[in-house]
Write an enzyme that holds these catalytic residues in place. Structure first.
Site, PDB file in Angstrom:
ATOM      1  N   ASP A  33       0.766  -1.213  -0.046  1.00  0.00           N
ATOM      2  CA  ASP A  33      -0.038  -0.081  -0.017  1.00  0.00           C
ATOM      3  C   ASP A  33       0.998   1.342   0.018  1.00  0.00           C
ATOM      4  OD1 ASP A  33      -3.029   0.550   0.963  1.00  0.00           O
ATOM      5  OD2 ASP A  33      -1.892   2.182   1.034  1.00  0.00           O
ATOM      6  N   HIS A 104     -10.138  -5.231  -3.514  1.00  0.00           N
ATOM      7  CA  HIS A 104      -8.763  -5.231  -3.089  1.00  0.00           C
ATOM      8  C   HIS A 104      -8.885  -5.762  -1.747  1.00  0.00           C
ATOM      9  CE1 HIS A 104     -10.091  -1.284  -2.707  1.00  0.00           C
ATOM     10  NE2 HIS A 104      -9.250  -1.234  -1.495  1.00  0.00           N
ATOM     11  N   HIS A 106      -6.890  -5.877   1.778  1.00  0.00           N
ATOM     12  CA  HIS A 106      -5.889  -5.415   2.715  1.00  0.00           C
ATOM     13  C   HIS A 106      -5.366  -6.282   3.395  1.00  0.00           C
ATOM     14  CE1 HIS A 106      -6.856  -0.924   2.225  1.00  0.00           C
ATOM     15  NE2 HIS A 106      -8.004  -1.492   2.007  1.00  0.00           N
TER      16      HIS A 106
HETATM   17  P1  AMP Z   1      -9.713   1.579   0.055  1.00  0.00           P
HETATM   18  O1  AMP Z   1      -9.959   2.735   0.924  1.00  0.00           O
HETATM   19  O2  AMP Z   1     -10.164   0.077   1.057  1.00  0.00           O
HETATM   20  O3  AMP Z   1     -10.567   1.509  -1.146  1.00  0.00           O
HETATM   21  O4  AMP Z   1      -8.192   1.471   0.239  1.00  0.00           O
HETATM   22  C1  AMP Z   1      -7.640   1.832  -1.111  1.00  0.00           C
HETATM   23  C2  AMP Z   1      -5.983   1.594  -0.670  1.00  0.00           C
HETATM   24  O5  AMP Z   1      -5.425   2.274  -1.988  1.00  0.00           O
HETATM   25  C3  AMP Z   1      -5.679   2.756   0.488  1.00  0.00           C
HETATM   26  O6  AMP Z   1      -5.041   2.209   1.405  1.00  0.00           O
HETATM   27  C4  AMP Z   1      -4.518   3.629  -0.467  1.00  0.00           C
HETATM   28  O7  AMP Z   1      -3.493   3.986   0.361  1.00  0.00           O
HETATM   29  C5  AMP Z   1      -4.145   2.410  -1.505  1.00  0.00           C
HETATM   30  N1  AMP Z   1      -3.554   2.977  -2.937  1.00  0.00           N
HETATM   31  C6  AMP Z   1      -4.128   3.934  -3.608  1.00  0.00           C
HETATM   32  N2  AMP Z   1      -3.315   4.227  -4.535  1.00  0.00           N
HETATM   33  C7  AMP Z   1      -2.237   3.489  -4.477  1.00  0.00           C
HETATM   34  C8  AMP Z   1      -1.285   3.007  -5.339  1.00  0.00           C
HETATM   35  N3  AMP Z   1      -1.008   3.758  -6.409  1.00  0.00           N
HETATM   36  N4  AMP Z   1      -0.377   2.047  -4.920  1.00  0.00           N
HETATM   37  C9  AMP Z   1      -0.742   1.520  -3.744  1.00  0.00           C
HETATM   38  N5  AMP Z   1      -1.746   1.862  -2.886  1.00  0.00           N
HETATM   39  C10 AMP Z   1      -2.613   2.457  -3.171  1.00  0.00           C
END
Ligand code: AMP
Length: 119
Positions: A33, A104, A106
């Protein structure tokens, strides 16, 4: 909800933007992340156009569903999180604050994670 092919994880899957890759197979890609919430914070995404867990489990072929969940387990193992423990979480929709509309999972670990939800 219609899948938005311009979302950031779709771009990562297409190789249009980079990621810090942890694992990849035919079904899934895992990467760190960009804004980690724990010492280990990895995202695992399926290779397919699915917005959420509900979308994925309703519409993905069995082979992809199986392969994706096996990949999640494999990533947790490869990060050596089985013994100390870890948490998996998938946000879906507005109330859960899902930011990226591509399913996704986590994976959090690397410290004692405390209670499941902040009240
Ligand atoms: P969510 O709120 O469950 O949709 O989580 C989205 C996650 O994607 C967040 O923890 C962000 O920090 C992560 N994120 C967004 N853009 C990227 C990226 N380019 N590479 C890695 N993680 C990302």
């Amino acid at each position: 909800m219609t899948y938005d092919k311009t979302n950031i994880f779709a771009k990562i899957l297409r190789g249009e933007i980079p990621c810090n890759k942890v694992y990849e197979d035919d079904h899934a890609l895992a990467f760190h992340d960009i804004n980690p919430q724990a010492p280990i914070h990895v995202l695992v995404i399926p290779k397919g156009d699915y917005v959420s867990m509900a979308d994925f489990t309703a519409h993905a072929p069995d082979s992809l569903v199986t392969g994706f969940f096996r990949a999640v387990g494999e990533v947790a193992r490869s990060l050596e999180l089985e013994q100390p423990g870890y948490r998996i979480l998938a946000n879906a929709g507005r109330d859960a604050h899902q930011e990226v509309p591509h399913l996704h999972i986590h994976i959090f670990g690397g410290k004692k994670l405390g209670p499941m939800l902040t009240r």
